[in-house]
Motif scaffolding. Sequence first.
Motif, PDB file in Angstrom:
ATOM      1  N   MET A   1       0.904  -1.563   0.089  1.00 51.70           N
ATOM      2  CA  MET A   1       0.023  -0.435  -0.311  1.00 51.70           C
ATOM      3  C   MET A   1       0.830   1.366  -0.193  1.00 51.70           C
ATOM      4  N   GLN A   2       0.539   2.556  -0.884  1.00 48.85           N
ATOM      5  CA  GLN A   2       1.253   3.185  -0.916  1.00 48.85           C
ATOM      6  C   GLN A   2      -0.103   4.378  -0.874  1.00 48.85           C
ATOM      7  N   ARG A   3       0.672   5.472   0.492  1.00 48.39           N
ATOM      8  CA  ARG A   3       0.047   6.050   0.586  1.00 48.39           C
ATOM      9  C   ARG A   3       0.397   7.397  -0.399  1.00 48.39           C
ATOM     10  N   PRO A   4      -0.832   8.508  -1.027  1.00 54.02           N
ATOM     11  CA  PRO A   4      -1.037   9.410  -1.717  1.00 54.02           C
ATOM     12  C   PRO A   4       0.305  10.143  -1.800  1.00 54.02           C
ATOM     13  N   SER A   5       0.522  10.719   0.087  1.00 54.20           N
ATOM     14  CA  SER A   5       1.240  11.733   0.356  1.00 54.20           C
ATOM     15  C   SER A   5       3.045  10.467   0.233  1.00 54.20           C
ATOM     16  N   GLY A   6       3.170   9.351   0.363  1.00 52.68           N
ATOM     17  CA  GLY A   6       4.187   9.132   0.396  1.00 52.68           C
ATOM     18  C   GLY A   6       4.841   8.681   1.575  1.00 52.68           C
ATOM     19  N   ARG A   7       4.068   9.061   2.601  1.00 60.28           N
ATOM     20  CA  ARG A   7       4.161   8.406   3.670  1.00 60.28           C
ATOM     21  C   ARG A   7       4.419   7.134   4.317  1.00 60.28           C
ATOM     22  N   LYS A   8       4.978   6.966   5.897  1.00 60.19           N
ATOM     23  CA  LYS A   8       4.714   5.313   6.014  1.00 60.19           C
ATOM     24  C   LYS A   8       3.488   5.752   7.057  1.00 60.19           C
ATOM     25  N   VAL A 173      -4.015   3.766   9.498  1.00 62.12           N
ATOM     26  CA  VAL A 173      -2.545   4.892   9.192  1.00 62.12           C
ATOM     27  C   VAL A 173      -2.921   5.657  10.032  1.00 62.12           C
ATOM     28  N   LEU A 174      -2.418   6.635  10.114  1.00 56.31           N
ATOM     29  CA  LEU A 174      -2.425   7.530  11.447  1.00 56.31           C
ATOM     30  C   LEU A 174      -2.228   8.911  10.199  1.00 56.31           C
ATOM     31  N   ASP A 175      -3.080  10.119  10.428  1.00 58.25           N
ATOM     32  CA  ASP A 175      -2.962  11.271  10.787  1.00 58.25           C
ATOM     33  C   ASP A 175      -3.327  11.693   8.708  1.00 58.25           C
ATOM     34  N   LEU A 176      -4.413  11.298   8.680  1.00 58.12           N
ATOM     35  CA  LEU A 176      -5.148  11.248   7.232  1.00 58.12           C
ATOM     36  C   LEU A 176      -5.367  12.823   6.299  1.00 58.12           C
ATOM     37  N   ASP A 177      -4.816  12.749   5.444  1.00 60.52           N
ATOM     38  CA  ASP A 177      -5.179  13.844   5.046  1.00 60.52           C
ATOM     39  C   ASP A 177      -6.596  13.846   3.917  1.00 60.52           C
ATOM     40  N   TYR A 178      -6.351  15.348   3.064  1.00 58.58           N
ATOM     41  CA  TYR A 178      -8.189  14.441   2.370  1.00 58.58           C
ATOM     42  C   TYR A 178      -7.557  13.710   1.461  1.00 58.58           C
ATOM     43  N   PRO A 179      -6.789  13.381   0.719  1.00 57.68           N
ATOM     44  CA  PRO A 179      -7.366  12.283  -0.616  1.00 57.68           C
ATOM     45  C   PRO A 179      -7.371  11.352   0.370  1.00 57.68           C
ATOM     46  N   GLU A 180      -7.110  10.633   1.302  1.00 61.71           N
ATOM     47  CA  GLU A 180      -7.242  10.126   2.586  1.00 61.71           C
ATOM     48  C   GLU A 180      -8.141   9.545   2.934  1.00 61.71           C
ATOM     49  N   ASP A 181      -8.805  10.771   3.340  1.00 58.15           N
ATOM     50  CA  ASP A 181     -10.300  10.952   4.400  1.00 58.15           C
ATOM     51  C   ASP A 181     -10.932  10.749   3.582  1.00 58.15           C
ATOM     52  N   SER A 182     -11.052  10.901   2.349  1.00 56.03           N
ATOM     53  CA  SER A 182     -12.086  11.059   1.431  1.00 56.03           C
ATOM     54  C   SER A 182     -12.236   9.691   0.534  1.00 56.03           C
ATOM     55  N   ASN A 183     -11.513   8.587   1.416  1.00 50.65           N
ATOM     56  CA  ASN A 183     -11.427   7.933   0.091  1.00 50.65           C
ATOM     57  C   ASN A 183     -11.246   6.497   1.711  1.00 50.65           C
ATOM     58  N   ALA A 184     -11.496   6.765   2.823  1.00 50.55           N
ATOM     59  CA  ALA A 184     -10.829   5.167   3.690  1.00 50.55           C
ATOM     60  C   ALA A 184     -12.093   4.332   3.688  1.00 50.55           C
ATOM     61  N   ASP A 185     -11.342   3.266   4.334  1.00 52.07           N
ATOM     62  CA  ASP A 185     -12.956   2.007   4.512  1.00 52.07           C
ATOM     63  C   ASP A 185     -13.424   2.919   5.658  1.00 52.07           C
ATOM     64  N   THR A 186     -12.421   3.780   6.649  1.00 49.11           N
ATOM     65  CA  THR A 186     -12.712   3.256   8.265  1.00 49.11           C
ATOM     66  C   THR A 186     -11.944   4.732   8.792  1.00 49.11           C
TER      67      THR A 186
END
Length: 239
Positions: A1-8, A173-186
């Motif tokens: 899994m690759q986060r959109p921001s590239g963060r771990k 994942v920790l500290d969701l930004d908008y691209p993750e928040d808008s597509n998160a399963d939880t």
Amino acid sequence: MQRPSGRKPEQLRDVRITRNYTRHAEGSVLVEFGDTKVLCNASVAAEVPRFLRGQGSGWITAEYGMLPRSTGSRMGREAARGKQGGRTVEIQRLIGRSLRAAVDLKALGEHQITLDCDVIQADGGTRTASITGACVALVDAIRFMQREKMIATDPLINMVAAISVGIFEGEAVLDLDYPEDSNADTDMNLVMAEDGGMIEVQGTAEGAPFSEQQFAEMLALGKAGIKELVALQKKALAE
């Protein structure tokens, strides 16, 4: 899994806490979680709500708002509509509850501290950034009250911070930004005290239900993230 921001998965966004950001408030902080930026001002008043008058106890309350161009397209001001939205009311109540857990209201005396949290730019996590930044502004307001001999003792019990966690593409994942928040399963928000006590847990399965193991993974990430945030709060307050 690759986060959109590239963060771990366990990595916070770049967090910056700038104190004394405005001139007039007793406590003022610009808090930045990546591209989310929130101005938190703390105002002290020598009065309390009617239901507390004469009881020798203080109060902490909060107001929250998003500026019209804090998002990708302009939002109308809620004041122009004459009514706050349900999301706004929910978040400002959360901020107030969270920060009341940080202090001994009796030690505050009959004073009210109002935290105004205004989102300048939103990229996910505005409520968690607001709580984290407002706690620092609250401490500065308390320090002002001590300098002015408004209170005899320090009412601060615990630093309080908040962070978002979630399940994104099947992984915690920790500290969701908008691209993750808008597509998160939880999507989950954690508010915790410095001593590890839980203040609030808000979690919603946006897609499939999350498992007990996933909940434990999110909780572990959140606890570690809040430990980092408290260290950043203390570093800012020491400057």
